[in-house]
Design a protein around this motif. Structure first.
Motif, PDB file in Angstrom:
ATOM      1  N   PRO A 103       0.892  32.046 -19.575  1.00  0.00           N
ATOM      2  CA  PRO A 103       0.306  30.979 -20.406  1.00  0.00           C
ATOM      3  C   PRO A 103      -0.554  30.033 -19.584  1.00  0.00           C
ATOM      4  O   PRO A 103      -0.199  29.701 -18.438  1.00  0.00           O
ATOM      5  CB  PRO A 103       1.538  30.267 -20.977  1.00  0.00           C
ATOM      6  N   ARG A 104      -1.652  29.593 -20.146  1.00  0.00           N
ATOM      7  CA  ARG A 104      -2.595  28.744 -19.411  1.00  0.00           C
ATOM      8  C   ARG A 104      -1.908  27.475 -18.910  1.00  0.00           C
ATOM      9  O   ARG A 104      -2.151  27.040 -17.778  1.00  0.00           O
ATOM     10  CB  ARG A 104      -3.770  28.395 -20.326  1.00  0.00           C
ATOM     11  N   ALA A 105      -1.064  26.864 -19.731  1.00  0.00           N
ATOM     12  CA  ALA A 105      -0.403  25.627 -19.302  1.00  0.00           C
ATOM     13  C   ALA A 105       0.484  25.869 -18.082  1.00  0.00           C
ATOM     14  O   ALA A 105       0.530  25.046 -17.161  1.00  0.00           O
ATOM     15  CB  ALA A 105       0.424  25.059 -20.451  1.00  0.00           C
ATOM     16  N   ASP A 106       1.174  27.014 -18.063  1.00  0.00           N
ATOM     17  CA  ASP A 106       2.041  27.325 -16.923  1.00  0.00           C
ATOM     18  C   ASP A 106       1.221  27.599 -15.667  1.00  0.00           C
ATOM     19  O   ASP A 106       1.574  27.150 -14.573  1.00  0.00           O
ATOM     20  CB  ASP A 106       2.913  28.542 -17.234  1.00  0.00           C
ATOM     21  N   SER A 107       0.138  28.350 -15.813  1.00  0.00           N
ATOM     22  CA  SER A 107      -0.684  28.650 -14.630  1.00  0.00           C
ATOM     23  C   SER A 107      -1.320  27.385 -14.077  1.00  0.00           C
ATOM     24  O   SER A 107      -1.431  27.219 -12.852  1.00  0.00           O
ATOM     25  CB  SER A 107      -1.759  29.676 -14.979  1.00  0.00           C
ATOM     26  N   ASP A 108      -1.728  26.463 -14.954  1.00  0.00           N
ATOM     27  CA  ASP A 108      -2.312  25.204 -14.491  1.00  0.00           C
ATOM     28  C   ASP A 108      -1.281  24.375 -13.724  1.00  0.00           C
ATOM     29  O   ASP A 108      -1.584  23.808 -12.662  1.00  0.00           O
ATOM     30  CB  ASP A 108      -2.844  24.397 -15.673  1.00  0.00           C
ATOM     31  N   ARG A 109      -0.057  24.289 -14.259  1.00  0.00           N
ATOM     32  CA  ARG A 109       0.982  23.516 -13.573  1.00  0.00           C
ATOM     33  C   ARG A 109       1.356  24.155 -12.243  1.00  0.00           C
ATOM     34  O   ARG A 109       1.605  23.457 -11.252  1.00  0.00           O
ATOM     35  CB  ARG A 109       2.209  23.380 -14.476  1.00  0.00           C
ATOM     36  N   ALA A 110       1.390  25.480 -12.212  1.00  0.00           N
ATOM     37  CA  ALA A 110       1.713  26.177 -10.962  1.00  0.00           C
ATOM     38  C   ALA A 110       0.637  25.923  -9.900  1.00  0.00           C
ATOM     39  O   ALA A 110       0.946  25.688  -8.721  1.00  0.00           O
ATOM     40  CB  ALA A 110       1.863  27.672 -11.211  1.00  0.00           C
ATOM     41  N   MET A 111      -0.622  25.959 -10.327  1.00  0.00           N
ATOM     42  CA  MET A 111      -1.709  25.707  -9.383  1.00  0.00           C
ATOM     43  C   MET A 111      -1.696  24.266  -8.888  1.00  0.00           C
ATOM     44  O   MET A 111      -1.961  23.999  -7.710  1.00  0.00           O
ATOM     45  CB  MET A 111      -3.050  26.032 -10.037  1.00  0.00           C
ATOM     46  N   ASP A 112      -1.404  23.325  -9.781  1.00  0.00           N
ATOM     47  CA  ASP A 112      -1.319  21.918  -9.366  1.00  0.00           C
ATOM     48  C   ASP A 112      -0.218  21.734  -8.323  1.00  0.00           C
ATOM     49  O   ASP A 112      -0.383  21.000  -7.341  1.00  0.00           O
ATOM     50  CB  ASP A 112      -1.048  21.028 -10.574  1.00  0.00           C
ATOM     51  N   ALA A 113       0.930  22.385  -8.526  1.00  0.00           N
ATOM     52  CA  ALA A 113       2.032  22.277  -7.575  1.00  0.00           C
ATOM     53  C   ALA A 113       1.683  22.947  -6.250  1.00  0.00           C
ATOM     54  O   ALA A 113       2.064  22.473  -5.170  1.00  0.00           O
ATOM     55  CB  ALA A 113       3.298  22.904  -8.163  1.00  0.00           C
ATOM     56  N   ALA A 114       0.932  24.054  -6.331  1.00  0.00           N
ATOM     57  CA  ALA A 114       0.558  24.790  -5.117  1.00  0.00           C
ATOM     58  C   ALA A 114      -0.402  24.001  -4.240  1.00  0.00           C
ATOM     59  O   ALA A 114      -0.632  24.369  -3.082  1.00  0.00           O
ATOM     60  CB  ALA A 114      -0.062  26.135  -5.493  1.00  0.00           C
ATOM     61  N   ALA A 115      -0.961  22.915  -4.749  1.00  0.00           N
ATOM     62  CA  ALA A 115      -1.888  22.100  -3.965  1.00  0.00           C
ATOM     63  C   ALA A 115      -1.178  21.338  -2.841  1.00  0.00           C
ATOM     64  O   ALA A 115      -1.837  20.812  -1.946  1.00  0.00           O
ATOM     65  CB  ALA A 115      -2.618  21.111  -4.864  1.00  0.00           C
ATOM     66  N   CYS A 116       0.163  21.267  -2.882  1.00  0.00           N
ATOM     67  CA  CYS A 116       0.914  20.574  -1.827  1.00  0.00           C
ATOM     68  C   CYS A 116       0.593  21.181  -0.468  1.00  0.00           C
ATOM     69  O   CYS A 116       0.673  22.400  -0.290  1.00  0.00           O
ATOM     70  CB  CYS A 116       2.415  20.668  -2.112  1.00  0.00           C
ATOM     71  N   ILE A 117       0.252  20.333   0.510  1.00  0.00           N
ATOM     72  CA  ILE A 117      -0.109  20.819   1.846  1.00  0.00           C
ATOM     73  C   ILE A 117       0.997  20.583   2.872  1.00  0.00           C
ATOM     74  O   ILE A 117       0.819  20.866   4.054  1.00  0.00           O
ATOM     75  CB  ILE A 117      -1.421  20.172   2.338  1.00  0.00           C
ATOM     76  N   GLY A 118       2.144  20.054   2.437  1.00  0.00           N
ATOM     77  CA  GLY A 118       3.274  19.893   3.346  1.00  0.00           C
ATOM     78  C   GLY A 118       3.022  18.931   4.481  1.00  0.00           C
ATOM     79  O   GLY A 118       3.501  19.140   5.596  1.00  0.00           O
ATOM     80  N   CYS A 119       2.291  17.854   4.216  1.00  0.00           N
ATOM     81  CA  CYS A 119       1.949  16.914   5.289  1.00  0.00           C
ATOM     82  C   CYS A 119       3.104  15.987   5.652  1.00  0.00           C
ATOM     83  O   CYS A 119       3.159  15.454   6.755  1.00  0.00           O
ATOM     84  CB  CYS A 119       0.721  16.097   4.898  1.00  0.00           C
ATOM     85  N   GLY A 120       4.019  15.751   4.698  1.00  0.00           N
ATOM     86  CA  GLY A 120       5.157  14.871   4.955  1.00  0.00           C
ATOM     87  C   GLY A 120       4.978  13.441   4.497  1.00  0.00           C
ATOM     88  O   GLY A 120       5.861  12.614   4.727  1.00  0.00           O
ATOM     89  N   ALA A 121       3.860  13.140   3.835  1.00  0.00           N
ATOM     90  CA  ALA A 121       3.638  11.767   3.371  1.00  0.00           C
ATOM     91  C   ALA A 121       4.707  11.333   2.382  1.00  0.00           C
ATOM     92  O   ALA A 121       5.102  10.165   2.353  1.00  0.00           O
ATOM     93  CB  ALA A 121       2.251  11.649   2.731  1.00  0.00           C
ATOM     94  N   CYS A 122       5.180  12.270   1.559  1.00  0.00           N
ATOM     95  CA  CYS A 122       6.214  11.929   0.578  1.00  0.00           C
ATOM     96  C   CYS A 122       7.489  11.467   1.258  1.00  0.00           C
ATOM     97  O   CYS A 122       8.144  10.514   0.813  1.00  0.00           O
ATOM     98  CB  CYS A 122       6.492  13.122  -0.335  1.00  0.00           C
ATOM     99  N   VAL A 123       7.837  12.113   2.352  1.00  0.00           N
ATOM    100  CA  VAL A 123       9.039  11.724   3.103  1.00  0.00           C
ATOM    101  C   VAL A 123       8.845  10.363   3.753  1.00  0.00           C
ATOM    102  O   VAL A 123       9.714   9.493   3.706  1.00  0.00           O
ATOM    103  CB  VAL A 123       9.370  12.792   4.166  1.00  0.00           C
TER     104      VAL A 123
END
Length: 247
Positions: free
Chosen positions: A146-166
């Motif tokens: 589903p388009r909504a699921d693929s869009d949400r998955a792609m948005d989540a995949a944008a995380c670059i693991g920089c650690g700013a959230c921590v």
């Protein structure tokens, strides 16, 4: 323009550290922040002094290597940018700027502004992958998503693991990072078979690494350079609860 830098200097993991003052009277507004540190390090090396250690690679906001606190904010005062994308035109002439490394027990300081972020690697190794052997690349339309699921998955995949959230979280929680990785895979057919085991394993790896728990302050969302949303933490919690109930 002139900038007054207060930089955390720490020679090693076991050594004590402290702030050292540097005055940069030849800063150019169009410089990026890392270019300013390059100029400072060239000056220090010419003077026979130890340059400031900081991480970098692509310098285009892609890799997530750069990252430190600038005036107490992860990656600096602007939303949606990494430290390497931050330019000096966003600061005032004569401003005092404080630079320090990520502050978290799970991210011990290696030297100066460099921290050890291998705890993120251990969280990914615990479950942030798809282990099934899929063979060659399937036909793109063979697995409808589903388009909504693929869009949400792609948005989540944008995380670059920089650690700013921590670094921005008062509890040093890594749940935005883990939530993004869990969401990315849970919404796609390839990740569905392992979704429960994945969530439980990654949460357990976070706890073992020494990360704290989320208390809904949402600083992580505000300081994420890729605008990863708080909704990913909610999905992580749901996936983890489902894993515990179905074990």
């Amino acid at each position: 323009m002139t900038l007054h830098l207060e930089i955390w200097r720490q020679p090693g993991p076991e050594a004590g550290g402290g702030f050292v003052s540097y005055e940069m009277d030849d800063a150019v507004p169009d410089m990026s922040f890392l270019e300013l540190l390059d100029v400072l390090n060239e000056r220090l090396e010419r003077a026979g002094e130890e340059p400031v250690a900081f991480e970098h690679d692509c310098r285009e906001g892609i890799c997530g290597s750069c990252g430190f606190l600038i005036n107490g904010r992860a990656h600096g005062p602007l939303r949606g940018v990494t430290a390497c994308q931050l330019h000096l035109r966003h600061f005032e002439d004569g401003e005092r700027i404080v630079l320090e490394p990520w502050r978290a027990r799970a991210f011990p300081v290696v030297k100066d502004l460099v921290v050890d972020r291998s705890a993120f690697d251990r969280v990914i190794q615990a479950g942030g992958f798809v282990s099934v052997n899929t063979g060659s690349a399937p036909e793109a339309n063979a697995l409808p998503v589903p388009r909504a699921d693929s869009d949400r998955a792609m948005d989540a995949a944008a995380c670059i693991g920089c650690g700013a959230c921590v670094a921005s979280c008062k509890n040093a929680a890594a749940m935005l990072f883990a939530g993004a990785k869990v969401t990315q895979l849970a919404l796609l057919p390839q990740g569905a078979p392992e979704r429960r085991r994945r969530a439980a394993a990654m949460v357990e790896a976070m706890d073992a690494a020494g990360f704290g728990n989320c208390t809904n302050e949402r600083e992580c969302e505000g300081d994420c350079p890729k605008d990863i949303t708080f909704a990913n933490i909610a999905r992580l919690n749901r996936e983890y609860l489902a894993a515990k109930l179905t074990r």
